[in-house]
Design an enzyme around this catalytic site. Structure first.
Site, PDB file in Angstrom:
ATOM      1  CG  ASP A 288      -2.088   0.927   0.922  1.00  0.00           C
ATOM      2  OD1 ASP A 288      -2.011   1.975  -0.451  1.00  0.00           O
ATOM      3  OD2 ASP A 288      -3.051   0.984   1.572  1.00  0.00           O
TER       4      ASP A 288
HETATM    5  C1  BGC Z   1      -4.716   3.404  -0.193  1.00  0.00           C
HETATM    6  C2  BGC Z   1      -5.077   2.356  -0.870  1.00  0.00           C
HETATM    7  C3  BGC Z   1      -4.818   2.788  -2.433  1.00  0.00           C
HETATM    8  C4  BGC Z   1      -3.865   3.838  -2.783  1.00  0.00           C
HETATM    9  C5  BGC Z   1      -3.630   4.839  -3.732  1.00  0.00           C
HETATM   10  C6  BGC Z   1      -3.364   4.385   0.036  1.00  0.00           C
HETATM   11  O1  BGC Z   1      -4.180   4.878   0.977  1.00  0.00           O
HETATM   12  O2  BGC Z   1      -5.171   1.915   1.184  1.00  0.00           O
HETATM   13  O3  BGC Z   1      -6.247   1.433  -1.121  1.00  0.00           O
HETATM   14  O4  BGC Z   1      -4.887   2.215  -3.839  1.00  0.00           O
HETATM   15  O5  BGC Z   1      -3.578   4.416  -1.495  1.00  0.00           O
HETATM   16  O6  BGC Z   1      -4.602   5.471  -3.647  1.00  0.00           O
END
Ligand code: BGC
Length: 749
Positions: A288
C-alpha cells in the site's frame, strides 16, 4: 493515498455533450506510447506466463530488474519527468523495460470506478459502492462491476487496477466499509473473485487489497493487530483465500498495519507462508502507498514491489544485493512474479490503447447493480411500491435530494462530471475529505415517475419545517445520509446532522413516511418503528436516483440483502469503542524520511479477541438481537422454501425448492448456513453458500448449492491446514440469517 485536488470541472448538462467530451478528451490527449513491433521469444503467446517471464529475464540487467521493483512517485501529484512521462497520471507507475517491449505498469485506484479521471479531463462511471454490490449477493453483477472498471481503465490508458477491497466488516465504523464486501468471508471472497475476473477480462492487472486485517482506519499505519492464526484464517484471511483461489488476481496489495508484531508488508507469515506457499499465489505483492518499511526484511518476507516511491526498493535494495544481504534468487523471484503477472493479465499481448467510454452503457450497468443491491428493510402495510395514480402530493426531504446523491470518499473517489453537484459551477476544486455529491437527482426521478403529482422539496435542515412540508402530503420521502471516507472512521453509527430528529419529526407528521438511507455503514435507528418504510440505498453511483425511483414505484422488485449486520446499539459491538492511536503513534514529527519510515510509528495494540466472531457470528454467539440481521431484506413478493435434501460427497450438495408465492416477479437470495459439530467450538452458524434465483409469480425452482468442504472445516493450527471434523452438521436454508425455515442434519466422516 491522499490525492491531488479534484478539478473544478466543466458543467456539461446533457449526456450527449458528455459523450462528445469523452471522445474529445479521452481519445486524443497524451496517448501512451505503444511499443514498436514487439519481438523476442517471450512474445510467443503459446508459452506459459512463467516461461515467458523467464525468457525476458535472461535479457535483463540487474538495474532493469530493480526498476521493476518500485514506483517512481505519484504521477497525479508529481511533475512530469522522463520516468513518469509515459504514465497516464494515475497514482502509481512502475517503469517497464522499453528496450524489451515490456510496458510500464500504469496504476489507477478503481474501487467503484476509475479514480481522479477528472484531473485528466476524462470521464468515469461511478458504480454504486462496493458494499451495494455485496448487498446484491449476485455473482454475475460482481463480474459486470469488475468488467466495467476494467474496460474504463483500459479505455483511459491504464493497465492496472487498484481495487478489489475485501477487508471484512469487523469494525462497522471503519470509514472504508463502503469499499468492502461485507462481514462474511464466503460472501466477500466469492464476490471479489468474480469482480477480479471481470476486471482482468479487459486485459488489465487486477489486485485485491488490503492484505490483511486493515479493518479500521484510525491509526492504520501504526496499529498492531493481534489475532490467533486460526481465527485469522477462518475470518479475514478466508475472504482473501477465496478471492485468490477463484479470482486469480495478478496482484495483492499488502496493508499499512502490523499483524502479530510485523508490518503486513514485511510479514513472513502473511506473505510467504500463507499467500505464496499455502495459497500458491503466483502473482506479485505490492505495498500500500508508503506501506514498505524495509528492504532486506520486506524482500525476504515476500514483498515484490514498493509503491508509490522507492525509499527501500531501489538504491538500498541494490546496496543490499551487492553486500549479499539480499540473494540474487530473491531479486529474480520478485521480477519473475511481476513479469508473470503482466503476461498472465494480458497487458503485454494487448498493449493499452485509449478508446471512448460509453457513458450510457456505464449508467445502465451502474443502475442495474444498484437496483439489485438496494435493501428494503421495512414496509408496513405495503406502503411500497408507490402507485403514481394515487399520489397528488409528494414531499421529498433532506440530503440534497433535489440535486444529487452522496458518494464515498478517499482514494476510491470517482469524480462526477461537472464537479460536485451541491456546489455552484466555478466555485473551485473539491478536496480530499470533502463530501462529493453525484448529479443524480432523486427529486427529478420521483417527479418523472409521478408526473401528475405536486412534488415539494424541503432541505431537511429544520425538522419542524420539514414536518410541516410532510404533513399534508400523500407520502413523505426522507433521504438521510452518512458520508464516509478512507482516512477516517465514523465517530458513531448514529446518523449525523440531527437527521434522527428529522426522521422522527417527519414520521410523526405523516404516517406514510419512507426513509431512504444513503450510507456505506450500518446505522442505528432510534426511530425504526416510526416510518412506514425504510430502504438502504448505500452510495448509489452515477444513476442512483433512477434505481431508487424504480424501486419506490415498483418497476423493479427489491432483492438486496444486508451484507453487514445493523446493530441496535454500539454497546452491542465486539468493541463498543474504537481504539484510537496515542499521539506518538499518529504522525511523525517533521517530514518522513526513509530512516523514520524504517522504524515506523510506535505501535499501539488492538486485540481482535472476538476472533472468528465477526458480524452475525458475534451476535449469534453472544445472544444479542440486532436491529436488522445479516442476509435480511424484504421484497414486494414472498418466497417459500421447501424440500431440503443434503447429499454428502466431495462437495456437499444442498438441494431445495424455492417458490415465488406472491403476485410479482422477483429475485430471491437463498442463503445456506451450517452449524458445525460441538467439537469444532465454532459460533452457532456460518454461511456456506448462496444463490440468487429469479422467479415469476407462482414459479417454483429446484436449487442446488454445492458447498466447498473448506467452508465446513476449521483451520487446524497444528497441521497448518483445513480440517473437516467428523460429526453431525446442521444445514439451514432460508432468506435471512435470522429466518432459516429448512433444517437437516448430515453426518460427515
Ligand atoms: C490506499 C489504497 C490506495 C492507495 C493509492 C492508499 O492510501 O489505502 O487503497 O490504493 O492509497 O491511492
Amino acid at each position: 493515498m491522499k490525492p491531488t485536488p479534484l478539478p473544478t470541472g466543466i458543467k456539461i448538462p446533457a449526456m450527449l455533450l458528455l459523450c462528445f467530451a469523452c471522445i474529445a478528451l479521452s481519445g486524443f490527449a497524451q496517448r501512451p506510447q505503444r511499443p514498436s513491433a514487439p519481438s523476442g521469444p517471450w512474445m510467443n503467446s503459446s508459452l506459459s506466463p512463467d516461461e515467458r517471464a523467464d525468457l525476458v529475464m535472461k535479457e535483463m540487467s540487474v538495474d532493469e530488474k530493480i526498476a521493476l521493483l518500485h514506483g517512481v512517485g505519484m504521477p497525479t501529484d508529481d511533475a512530469v519527468t522522463p520516468e513518469n512521462g509515459p504514465s497516464n497520471r494515475g497514482v502509481g507507475y512502475t517503469v517497464g523495460v522499453p528496450r524489451l517491449h515490456i510496458p510500464g505498469i500504469d496504476m489507477s485506484d478503481a474501487a467503484y470506478g476509475v479514480r481522479s479521471s477528472g484531473v485528466n479531463g476524462r470521464y468515469s462511471t461511478a458504480l454504486p459502492a462496493n458494499v451495494a454490490a455485496a448487498a446484491s449477493w449476485d455473482t454475475e453483477a460482481a463480474y459486470q462491476y469488475g468488467a466495467l472498471i476494467g474496460h474504463e481503465l483500459r479505455a483511459q490508458g491504464f493497465n492496472m487496477s487498484l481495487g478489489g477491497g475485501v477487508n471484512l466488516t469487523r469494525e462497522p465504523r471503519n470509514g472504508r466499509t463502503f469499499e468492502y464486501l461485507g462481514e462474511d468471508p464466503v460472501l466477500a471472497g466469492t464476490l471479489v473473485a468474480r469482480l477480479i475476473q471481470g476486471t482482468q477480462s479487459a486485459n488489465v492487472i487486477g489486485d485485491i487489497k488490503h492484505y490483511a486485517l486493515n479493518d479500521q482506519e484510525s491509526g492504520r499505519n501504526s496499529v498492531n493487530i493481534t489475532i490467533s492464526k486460526r481465527a485469522a484464517r477462518e475470518s479475514d484471511l478466508l475472504a482473501f483465500e477465496i478471492g485468490v483461489e477463484q479470482g486469480k488476481p495478478a496482484a495483492v496489495m499488502c496493508s499499512y498495519n502490523r499483524v502479530n508484531g510485523d508490518f503486513a508488508c514485511e510479514n513472513e507469515w502473511l506473505l510467504n507462508e500463507v499467500l505464496k506457499k499455502d495459497w500458491k499465489f503466483p502473482g506479485f505483492v505490492l505495498s500500500d502507498w508508503g506501506g514498505t518499511h524495509s528492504d532486506v526484511k520486506a524482500s525476504a518476507a515476500g514483498l515484490d514491489n514498493e509503491q508509490p516511491g522507492r525509499f527501500f526498493y531501489e538504491k538500498r535494495f541494490k546496496d543490499a544485493l551487492d553486500a549479499g544481504k539480499i540473494p540474487q534468487a530473491e531479486l529474480d523471484e520478485h521480477v519473475h512474479r511481476i513479469l508473470r503477472a503482466m503476461f498472465a493479465a494480458g497487458v503485454i499481448d494487448h498493449p493499452r490503447q485509449r478508446s471512448v467510454i460509453d457513458p450510457f452503457a456505464g449508467f445502465e450497468t451502474a443502475r442495474k447493480i444498484e437496483e439489485g443491491g438496494i435493501v428494503l428493510l421495512r414496509n408496513e402495510k405495503a406502503v411500497l411500491p408507490l402507485s403514481a395514480a394515487k399520489l397528488h402530493t409528494i414531499a421529498v426531504i433532506g440530503s440534497h435530494s433535489d440535486v444529487g446523491m452522496i458518494s464515498g470518499g478517499g482514494s476510491a473517489q470517482v469524480d462526477p462530471i461537472g464537479g460536485n453537484a451541491i456546489k455552484p459551477a466555478g466555485e473551485g476544486p473539491t478536496h480530499w475529505m470533502e463530501e462529493i455529491w453525484f448529479p443524480t437527482s432523486p427529486l427529478k426521478a420521483i417527479q418523472a415517475r409521478a408526473p401528475h403529482a405536486t412534488v415539494k422539496y424541503d432541505p431537511g435542515t429544520d425538522p419542524a419545517a420539514a414536518a410541516s412540508t410532510a404533513k399534508g402530503a400523500d407520502v413523505a420521502i426522507v433521504f438521510a445520509y452518512m458520508w464516509a471516507s478512507e482516512g477516517m472512521d465514523l465517530k458513531s453509527l448514529s446518523l449525523p446532522h440531527d437527521q434522527d430528529a428529522l426522521i422522527a419529526a417527519v414520521a410523526a407528521a405523516n404516517p406514510h413516511t419512507i426513509v431512504v438511507l444513503e450510507t456505506g455503514n450500518p446505522v442505528t435507528m432510534p426511530w425504526v418503528d416510526k416510518p412506514a418504510a425504510i430502504m438502504e440505498a448505500w452510495f448509489a453511483g452515477s444513476d442512483g436516483a433512477n434505481a431508487v425511483g424504480n424501486i419506490l414505484f415498483g418497476s423493479v422488485n427489491p432483492s438486496g440483502k444486508l451484507p453487514n449486520t445493523f446493530p441496535k446499539s454500539e454497546a452491542d459491538l465486539p468493541h463498543p469503542t474504537i481504539t484510537m492511536p496515542p499521539p506518538e503513534s499518529s504522525h511523525f514529527d517533521g517530514a518522513a524520511t526513509p530512516e523514520k519510515w524504517a522504524m515506523g510509528l510506535p505501535p499501539f495494540q488492538m486485540a481482535y479477541d472476538e476472533g472468528v466472531k465477526v458480524g452475525y457470528k458475534w451476535y449469534d454467539a453472544e445472544n444479542k438481537k440486532p436491529l436488522f440481521p445479516f442476509g435480511y431484506g424484504l421484497s414486494y413478493t414472498t418466497y417459500r422454501y421447501s424440500g431440503l435434501q443434503v447429499t454428502p460427497g466431495d462437495k456437499v450438495k444442498v438441494t431445495f425448492t424455492l417458490t415465488n408465492a406472491g403476485a410479482r416477479e422477483g429475485s430471491e437470495v437463498a442463503e445456506v448456513y451450517a452449524a458445525l459439530p460441538a467439537a469444532a467450538q465454532e459460533p452457532p452458524k456460518r454461511l456456506i453458500g448462496f444463490s440468487k434465483v429469479k422467479l415469476k409469480p407462482g414459479e417454483k425452482q429446484s436449487v442446488t448449492v454445492e458447498v466447498d468442504p473448506k467452508y465446513l472445516s476449521i483451520f487446524d493450527e497444528q497441521k497448518n491446514d483445513w480440517s473437516l471434523l467428523p460429526g453431525d452438521y446442521t444445514i439451514m436454508v432460508g432468506g435471512s440469517s435470522a429466518d432459516l425455515p429448512l433444517k437437516a442434519t448430515v453426518n460427515l466422516k
